[in-house]
Scaffold this motif. Structure first.
Motif, PDB file in Angstrom:
ATOM      1  N   UNK A 195       0.831  -1.215   0.000  1.00  0.00           N
ATOM      2  CA  UNK A 195       0.000   0.000   0.000  1.00  0.00           C
ATOM      3  C   UNK A 195       0.860   1.257   0.000  1.00  0.00           C
ATOM      4  N   UNK A 196       0.164   2.412   0.082  1.00  0.00           N
ATOM      5  CA  UNK A 196       0.871   3.691   0.020  1.00  0.00           C
ATOM      6  C   UNK A 196       1.196   4.254   1.398  1.00  0.00           C
ATOM      7  N   UNK A 197       0.646   3.660   2.471  1.00  0.00           N
ATOM      8  CA  UNK A 197       0.873   4.229   3.807  1.00  0.00           C
ATOM      9  C   UNK A 197       1.411   3.173   4.784  1.00  0.00           C
ATOM     10  N   UNK A 198       2.570   2.575   4.464  1.00  0.00           N
ATOM     11  CA  UNK A 198       3.068   1.498   5.327  1.00  0.00           C
ATOM     12  C   UNK A 198       3.439   1.975   6.734  1.00  0.00           C
ATOM     13  N   UNK A 199       3.922   3.224   6.854  1.00  0.00           N
ATOM     14  CA  UNK A 199       4.358   3.674   8.193  1.00  0.00           C
ATOM     15  C   UNK A 199       3.160   3.841   9.128  1.00  0.00           C
ATOM     16  N   UNK A 200       1.999   4.178   8.566  1.00  0.00           N
ATOM     17  CA  UNK A 200       0.801   4.312   9.404  1.00  0.00           C
ATOM     18  C   UNK A 200       0.350   2.928   9.881  1.00  0.00           C
ATOM     19  N   UNK A 201       0.520   1.928   9.004  1.00  0.00           N
ATOM     20  CA  UNK A 201       0.159   0.557   9.394  1.00  0.00           C
ATOM     21  C   UNK A 201       0.991   0.104  10.592  1.00  0.00           C
ATOM     22  N   UNK A 202       2.310   0.335  10.536  1.00  0.00           N
ATOM     23  CA  UNK A 202       3.178  -0.094  11.644  1.00  0.00           C
ATOM     24  C   UNK A 202       2.847   0.698  12.903  1.00  0.00           C
ATOM     25  N   UNK A 203       2.680   2.004  12.759  1.00  0.00           N
ATOM     26  CA  UNK A 203       2.421   2.879  13.907  1.00  0.00           C
ATOM     27  C   UNK A 203       1.128   2.526  14.636  1.00  0.00           C
ATOM     28  N   UNK A 204       0.082   2.152  13.875  1.00  0.00           N
ATOM     29  CA  UNK A 204      -1.210   1.884  14.544  1.00  0.00           C
ATOM     30  C   UNK A 204      -1.356   0.432  14.982  1.00  0.00           C
ATOM     31  N   UNK A 205      -0.505  -0.456  14.454  1.00  0.00           N
ATOM     32  CA  UNK A 205      -0.694  -1.889  14.742  1.00  0.00           C
ATOM     33  C   UNK A 205      -0.574  -2.229  16.222  1.00  0.00           C
ATOM     34  N   UNK A 206       0.097  -1.381  17.014  1.00  0.00           N
ATOM     35  CA  UNK A 206       0.309  -1.718  18.428  1.00  0.00           C
ATOM     36  C   UNK A 206      -0.566  -0.890  19.373  1.00  0.00           C
ATOM     37  N   UNK A 207      -1.437  -0.049  18.813  1.00  0.00           N
ATOM     38  CA  UNK A 207      -2.177   0.895  19.665  1.00  0.00           C
ATOM     39  C   UNK A 207      -3.190   0.217  20.592  1.00  0.00           C
ATOM     40  N   UNK A 208      -3.570  -1.036  20.283  1.00  0.00           N
ATOM     41  CA  UNK A 208      -4.509  -1.732  21.169  1.00  0.00           C
ATOM     42  C   UNK A 208      -3.860  -2.059  22.512  1.00  0.00           C
ATOM     43  N   UNK A 209      -2.529  -1.872  22.594  1.00  0.00           N
ATOM     44  CA  UNK A 209      -1.825  -2.165  23.850  1.00  0.00           C
ATOM     45  C   UNK A 209      -1.630  -0.920  24.727  1.00  0.00           C
ATOM     46  N   UNK A 210      -2.024   0.243  24.204  1.00  0.00           N
ATOM     47  CA  UNK A 210      -1.836   1.492  24.970  1.00  0.00           C
ATOM     48  C   UNK A 210      -2.608   1.410  26.291  1.00  0.00           C
ATOM     49  N   UNK A 211      -1.920   1.612  27.431  1.00  0.00           N
ATOM     50  CA  UNK A 211      -2.593   1.470  28.733  1.00  0.00           C
ATOM     51  C   UNK A 211      -3.406   2.719  29.075  1.00  0.00           C
TER      52      UNK A 211
END
Lengths: 260, 161
Positions: A195-211
């Motif tokens: 896709x065209x926005x790979x850095x956004x994919x990596x950045x958001x992939x872990x947000x479900x762990x934000x305490x």
């Protein structure tokens, strides 16, 4: 207030409230709610309750009416998973006791039932969390491919989290492992040029762990001047964020994903 | 179109993240509504209207709205107001700023030269400060209404005849 006929002794009340408070805090309640709930239950039987909340323990003192009997106890805060359903049910129980519709023996019985409440279906939570993280990706400007990749990365990471939680693994270790797995999988977007926005994919992939809940609760405790507990929760949240960063960083290095 | 998309995706995100903290089932719909209202308010304050507010100010105002709605809805749904705060605030988490700040910090370690170190340190500090102040405005903005309307916040669980 006149004591009710079913009034417990200060010792019985203190033992019950220690369990109640430990479970309520473990389920994600703030200090102000805890104080109000335990005082409300105590006052229903003419007892005065004082609590001191420490990062891992609660110190409770119950004084019977007239100051004749005083009992104090320290309880370890339950290391259970967050549950606002338990929080709501325990808060409602405190009002039922205060309004006189529930006696002490019944309150103890109901408390056991609430403490044993089953959580939401695991598969449903897994699916909802994965869809949510994909929606998140869209909010941050990710394209459809990034959303699909984030959905898959969250599905795998969250399933691992549930697997490790069921085996009572250390939560910090769980967060490192999950953020690593999710960021590696999300790195596929950039690695295969999907896709065209790979850095956004990596950045958001872990947000479900934000305490988020420890962070918000720590501010709430701070406003209520429970500074020790606020600091404890904030430190907990920082440690989890640090673990999340370690896993993310390792995943990005493995996938050779640049930051800028 | 952007406005509705923004509201829709923040509502979906809120339902999913609410599920993680296991709320009573009746809370899901309200979570979605409050999150959509909060996030789209921020969108309007920043881009949709002529105001063009800074992200920190817009986040603080949107969080305040989330806090007020959560407190007002809690007696109706008989769920503590805190239940609604985390899932509704989460779509506003400055994930990308945090990510860039962390990236800047790591790049500082890899670049010893004064010019490149300065550049990455700037990226770290700029993104890090923005991230910090967004988080602060979120947490304070959403929590203050719970304390300002204590009477509603802490009697919401009472059964009414």
């Amino acid at each position: 207030m006149t004591p009710r006929t079913d009034a417990p002794t200060a010792r019985e009340m203190c033992t019950f409230l220690a369990d109640y408070a430990a479970r309520l805090l473990g389920s994600g309640a703030t200090c102000i709610r805890l104080e109000k709930n335990v005082r409300r239950i105590g006052a229903a039987f003419g007892m005065q309750v004082e609590v001191a909340v420490f990062p891992r323990h609660i110190h409770l003192s119950v004084v019977a009416q007239g100051g004749g009997e005083l009992y104090t106890s320290i309880a370890a805060i339950s290391d259970c998973s967050l549950s606002f359903a338990v929080n709501a049910a325990l808060s409602r129980l405190s009002w039922d006791v205060a309004d006189g519709t529930v006696g002490f023996a019944e309150a103890v019985r109901r408390f056991s039932a609430i403490a044993g409440m089953r959580g939401e279906d695991r598969l449903l939570v897994l699916l909802l969390a994965s869809v949510a993280n994909a929606a998140f990706c869209r909010l941050f400007g990710g394209d459809a491919v990034a959303m699909a990749v984030v959905f898959g990365a969250t599905l795998a990471g969250f399933a691992l989290r549930q697997f490790m939680a069921a085996r009572h693994a250390d939560f910090r270790l769980t967060v490192i492992a999950c953020s690593f797995v999710s960021s590696v999988l999300a790195g596929a977007d950039g690695l295969f040029g999907l896709g065209a926005t790979p850095e956004i994919a990596v950045g958001t992939s872990v947000l479900y762990l934000v305490p988020g809940i420890p962070f918000i609760n720590s501010f709430s405790d701070m406003l209520d001047r429970h500074y020790i507990c606020a600091f404890g929760r904030f430190t907990d949240a920082l440690v989890i964020t640090g673990c999340l960063s370690i896993g993310l960083c390792a995943g990005m290095m493995l996938m050779n994903v640049g930051m800028f | 179109m952007d406005f509705f998309q923004d509201a829709l995706f923040s509502a979906i995100a809120a339902i999913g993240f609410a599920a993680i903290s296991n709320p009573p089932r009746r809370a899901y719909l309200y979570c979605a509504v409050i999150a959509a209202a909060g996030h789209s308010t921020r969108f309007l304050l920043m881009e949709g209207t002529g105001l063009r507010l800074h992200i920190v100010v817009a986040t603080a105002l949107a969080s305040l709205l989330i806090g007020v709605l959560a407190v007002l809805i809690s007696p109706r749904s008989r769920v503590p107001a805190e239940t609604y705060l985390y899932p509704s605030l989460l779509p506003m988490i400055p994930g990308i700023y945090a990510y860039r700040a962390f990236g800047g910090l790591v790049m500082c370690l890899y670049h010893g030269g004064e010019a490149s170190f300065g550049h990455y340190f700037y990226l770290f500090a700029h993104n890090g400060l923005t991230c910090f102040f967004i988080l602060l405005s979120m947490a304070v903005g959403a929590t203050v209404p719970v304390f300002m309307m204590k009477k509603i916040s802490f009697t919401a669980m009472r059964r009414h005849e």
